[in-house]
Write a protein that holds these residues in place. Structure first.
Motif, mmCIF file in Angstrom:
data_model
loop_
_atom_site.group_PDB
_atom_site.id
_atom_site.type_symbol
_atom_site.label_atom_id
_atom_site.label_comp_id
_atom_site.label_asym_id
_atom_site.label_seq_id
_atom_site.Cartn_x
_atom_site.Cartn_y
_atom_site.Cartn_z
ATOM 1 N N ILE A 1 1.041 -1.265 0.118
ATOM 2 C CA ILE A 1 -0.106 0.091 0.065
ATOM 3 C C ILE A 1 0.990 1.076 0.155
ATOM 4 O O ILE A 1 0.617 2.266 -0.696
ATOM 5 N N GLY A 2 1.813 1.271 0.699
ATOM 6 C CA GLY A 2 2.935 2.484 0.888
ATOM 7 C C GLY A 2 3.449 2.713 -0.410
ATOM 8 O O GLY A 2 3.536 4.074 -0.920
ATOM 9 N N THR A 3 3.962 1.746 -1.144
ATOM 10 C CA THR A 3 4.468 1.900 -2.591
ATOM 11 C C THR A 3 3.656 2.405 -3.488
ATOM 12 O O THR A 3 3.958 3.128 -4.286
ATOM 13 N N PHE A 4 2.540 1.707 -3.389
ATOM 14 C CA PHE A 4 1.463 1.975 -4.358
ATOM 15 C C PHE A 4 1.107 3.447 -4.142
ATOM 16 O O PHE A 4 0.955 4.285 -5.098
ATOM 17 N N THR A 5 0.919 3.845 -2.889
ATOM 18 C CA THR A 5 0.696 5.224 -2.737
ATOM 19 C C THR A 5 1.713 6.434 -3.040
ATOM 20 O O THR A 5 1.273 7.223 -3.871
ATOM 21 N N LEU A 6 3.082 5.754 -3.017
ATOM 22 C CA LEU A 6 4.163 6.949 -3.468
ATOM 23 C C LEU A 6 4.148 7.070 -5.052
ATOM 24 O O LEU A 6 4.165 8.193 -5.526
ATOM 25 N N VAL A 7 3.879 5.966 -5.456
ATOM 26 C CA VAL A 7 4.025 5.995 -7.278
ATOM 27 C C VAL A 7 2.605 6.718 -7.732
ATOM 28 O O VAL A 7 2.637 7.462 -8.612
ATOM 29 N N LEU A 8 1.592 6.358 -7.251
ATOM 30 C CA LEU A 8 0.322 7.064 -7.686
ATOM 31 C C LEU A 8 0.175 8.345 -7.310
ATOM 32 O O LEU A 8 -0.099 9.249 -8.007
ATOM 33 N N LEU A 9 0.640 8.797 -6.152
ATOM 34 C CA LEU A 9 0.367 10.454 -5.898
ATOM 35 C C LEU A 9 1.735 11.236 -6.457
ATOM 36 O O LEU A 9 1.607 12.090 -6.842
ATOM 37 N N GLY A 10 2.949 10.428 -6.111
ATOM 38 C CA GLY A 10 4.178 11.166 -6.626
ATOM 39 C C GLY A 10 4.291 11.286 -8.055
ATOM 40 O O GLY A 10 4.122 12.393 -8.587
ATOM 41 N N CYS A 11 4.280 10.245 -9.112
ATOM 42 C CA CYS A 11 4.117 10.331 -10.262
ATOM 43 C C CYS A 11 2.884 10.903 -11.015
ATOM 44 O O CYS A 11 2.922 11.650 -11.737
ATOM 45 N N PHE B 1 5.745 14.004 -3.708
ATOM 46 C CA PHE B 1 6.524 12.795 -3.332
ATOM 47 C C PHE B 1 6.753 12.972 -1.956
ATOM 48 O O PHE B 1 6.878 11.794 -1.094
ATOM 49 N N GLY B 2 7.233 14.024 -1.378
ATOM 50 C CA GLY B 2 7.831 14.221 0.044
ATOM 51 C C GLY B 2 6.622 14.005 1.060
ATOM 52 O O GLY B 2 6.810 13.152 1.854
ATOM 53 N N LEU B 3 5.095 14.720 0.815
ATOM 54 C CA LEU B 3 4.265 14.363 1.660
ATOM 55 C C LEU B 3 3.691 13.050 1.373
ATOM 56 O O LEU B 3 3.268 12.761 2.460
ATOM 57 N N ALA B 4 4.022 12.392 0.285
ATOM 58 C CA ALA B 4 3.286 10.856 0.191
ATOM 59 C C ALA B 4 3.971 10.139 1.261
ATOM 60 O O ALA B 4 3.523 9.053 1.842
ATOM 61 N N ILE B 5 5.332 10.300 1.307
ATOM 62 C CA ILE B 5 6.271 9.670 2.098
ATOM 63 C C ILE B 5 5.781 10.012 3.851
ATOM 64 O O ILE B 5 5.850 9.079 4.506
ATOM 65 N N VAL B 6 5.855 11.281 3.782
ATOM 66 C CA VAL B 6 5.421 11.517 5.350
ATOM 67 C C VAL B 6 4.033 10.950 5.904
ATOM 68 O O VAL B 6 3.991 10.485 6.862
ATOM 69 N N ALA B 7 3.094 10.873 4.918
ATOM 70 C CA ALA B 7 1.961 10.425 5.263
ATOM 71 C C ALA B 7 1.844 8.736 5.505
ATOM 72 O O ALA B 7 1.239 8.477 6.446
ATOM 73 N N MET B 8 2.681 8.212 4.734
ATOM 74 C CA MET B 8 2.981 6.745 4.874
ATOM 75 C C MET B 8 3.691 6.534 5.987
ATOM 76 O O MET B 8 3.305 5.333 6.527
ATOM 77 N N ALA B 9 4.584 7.534 6.397
ATOM 78 C CA ALA B 9 5.522 6.903 7.541
ATOM 79 C C ALA B 9 4.638 6.961 8.759
ATOM 80 O O ALA B 9 4.826 6.127 9.723
ATOM 81 N N TYR B 10 3.637 7.792 8.710
ATOM 82 C CA TYR B 10 2.742 7.669 10.023
ATOM 83 C C TYR B 10 1.511 6.723 9.996
ATOM 84 O O TYR B 10 1.105 6.119 10.817
ATOM 85 N N GLY B 11 1.322 6.493 8.328
ATOM 86 C CA GLY B 11 0.085 5.437 8.371
ATOM 87 C C GLY B 11 0.501 3.977 8.565
ATOM 88 O O GLY B 11 -0.240 3.128 9.036
ATOM 89 N N ILE B 12 1.781 3.620 8.010
ATOM 90 C CA ILE B 12 2.129 2.205 8.036
ATOM 91 C C ILE B 12 3.577 2.145 8.941
ATOM 92 O O ILE B 12 3.930 0.915 8.737
#
Length: 226
Positions: free
Chosen positions: A9-19, A38-49
């Motif tokens: 889910i985390g990598t899916f989110t990074l690619v979908l939102l970043g790209c 890209f940066g905010l997607a990582i912040v979100a996932m860092a706290y989510g997963i």
């Protein structure tokens, strides 16, 4: 299974939102907006997963953790499987959304794939692309491994990592589109094909080199607190 699902889910989110920020909104938000996506997607996932898997969402991060002695080889391969699958699914969903716009052409619009050379963004050469990806990944891993060691303030790690990825994108989008993540490069390249596939090797190899260099420094306790 929890770790596998979280990393997927985390990598899916990074690619979908970043790209996706580049493909669907690049003309509106510009390079700075893409960098923050890209940066905010990582912040979100860092706290989510993060509490489940540590939010690697990047084979280079998992490899760096392995080299540093924080992750077993078997676990690393499990992380890699989830990350590559998640990235490919993210790119697939992005493609599905992008094709809903009249006039979208994959060859012209792309999927945010990485690259270098004539016709690609700033048209930097192979050496520039290789050096940037190795050095940027090294610095990224220094922040990740440093901010997640036991003595670091854990609640701030996600923010530090996300902001580091943001500034790496601000600096490097014109060079390679910024990978520092083999899975992030793999997903869009598989669907886009063409030059993205032939140049994919650099974005698989260079981030692993940079991650290994950072991992060695922490393994040797040169950046690790006692």
């Amino acid at each position: 299974m929890k770790i596998f699902i979280a990393e997927l889910i985390g990598t899916f989110t990074l690619v979908l939102l970043g790209c996706g920020s580049a493909v669907l909104a690049g003309g509106e938000v510009g390079q700075l907006g893409i960098a923050f996506a890209f940066g905010l997607a990582i912040v979100a996932m860092a706290y989510g997963i993060g509490p489940i898997s540590g939010c690697h969402v990047n084979p280079a991060v998992s490899f760096g953790a392995f080299v540093a002695g924080r992750l077993s080889m078997n676990a690393m391969f499990q992380y890699w499987a989830a990350q590559f699958i998640g990235a490919t699914l993210g790119a697939g969903v992005l493609y599905l959304i992008a094709t809903g716009k009249a006039g979208y052409d994959l060859a012209a619009g792309g999927l945010g794939q990485n690259g270098w050379g004539p016709g690609y963004l700033g048209e930097y050469n192979l050496v520039s692309a290789l050096v940037f990806e190795v050095v940027a990944t090294f610095l990224f891993l220094v922040v990740i491994l440093g901010s997640t060691q036991k003595s670091a303030p854990g609640m701030l790690a996600g923010l530090a990592i996300g902001l580091t990825l943001t500034v790496i994108h601000i600096v490097g989008i014109q060079v390679t589109g910024v990978s520092v993540n083999p899975a992030r490069s793999f997903g869009p390249a598989v669907i886009a094909g063409g030059t993205a596939i032939t140049q994919l090797w650099l974005f698989l190899v260079a981030p692993l080199i940079g991650a290994a260099l950072a991992g060695v420094l922490f393994k040797q306790k040169l950046l690790e607190t006692e």
